[in-house]
Design an enzyme around this catalytic site. Structure first.
Site, PDB file in Angstrom:
ATOM      1  N   CYS A  12      12.442  48.700  20.187  1.00 41.38           N
ATOM      2  CA  CYS A  12      13.660  48.213  20.809  1.00 41.38           C
ATOM      3  C   CYS A  12      14.678  49.337  20.970  1.00 41.38           C
ATOM      4  O   CYS A  12      14.684  50.295  20.207  1.00 41.38           O
ATOM      5  CB  CYS A  12      14.255  47.086  19.969  1.00 41.38           C
ATOM      6  N   ASP A 131      15.991  38.823  11.618  1.00 42.84           N
ATOM      7  CA  ASP A 131      16.850  39.996  11.760  1.00 42.84           C
ATOM      8  C   ASP A 131      17.852  40.070  10.625  1.00 42.84           C
ATOM      9  O   ASP A 131      18.559  39.103  10.341  1.00 42.84           O
ATOM     10  CB  ASP A 131      17.584  39.920  13.104  1.00 42.84           C
TER      11      ASP A 131
END
Length: 150
Positions: A12, A131
């Protein structure tokens, strides 16, 4: 017969064409393109389009959004061929599904979160991304969280 599971890898925060190509060549399954303006890795639609075009075949392009409005996401989708959407904020399920594309929902692993209850709110999500969150950060900090707390 038990379904085989495998770890999927998404790199990412890609901001350079050579990194998009390299991610695919090294075996990543996906690249994440960030559309959250405060992020140091945020992209314009034009740059994101170049990154998506430079990615090798079969590399999934994921657009990451955090509490963006529908019109802002629509604007990105008109310009960039994203395969999958990833939502990191408090987006309601109706918004996440409204784009007619598969999506991931990030789960903020903090406090007394009930993961099962959270996941039930997004029954059509293609998956969930656990996350860690740190004070003053929106996620993606790279810090670990205690897997035993949930």
């Amino acid at each position: 017969m038990t379904e085989a599971k495998r770890t999927r890898i998404k790199i990412c925060g890609i901001t350079r064409e050579e990194d998009a190509r390299l991610a695919g060549l090294l075996g990543a399954d996906a690249i994440g393109l960030v559309f959250y303006p405060p992020s140091p890795r945020a992209l314009t639609p034009d740059l994101a389009l170049n990154l998506a075009r430079s990615a090798p075949p079969f590399l999934t392009t994921v657009g990451l959004f955090l509490d963006a409005g529908k019109s802002a996401i629509d604007e990105v989708l008109k310009a960039v061929p994203l395969d999958l959407l990833q939502f990191h904020g408090v987006e309601p399920p109706e918004l996440c599904r409204s784009f007619g594309r598969p999506y991931l929902k990030a789960v903020p692993m903090r406090g007394e979160l009930d993961f099962d209850e959270y996941a039930r709110r997004y029954p059509d999500a293609s998956g969930f991304l656990l996350d860690s969150h740190t004070a003053g950060a929106a996620g993606g900090s790279g810090e670990a969280f205690d897997w035993g707390t949930w």
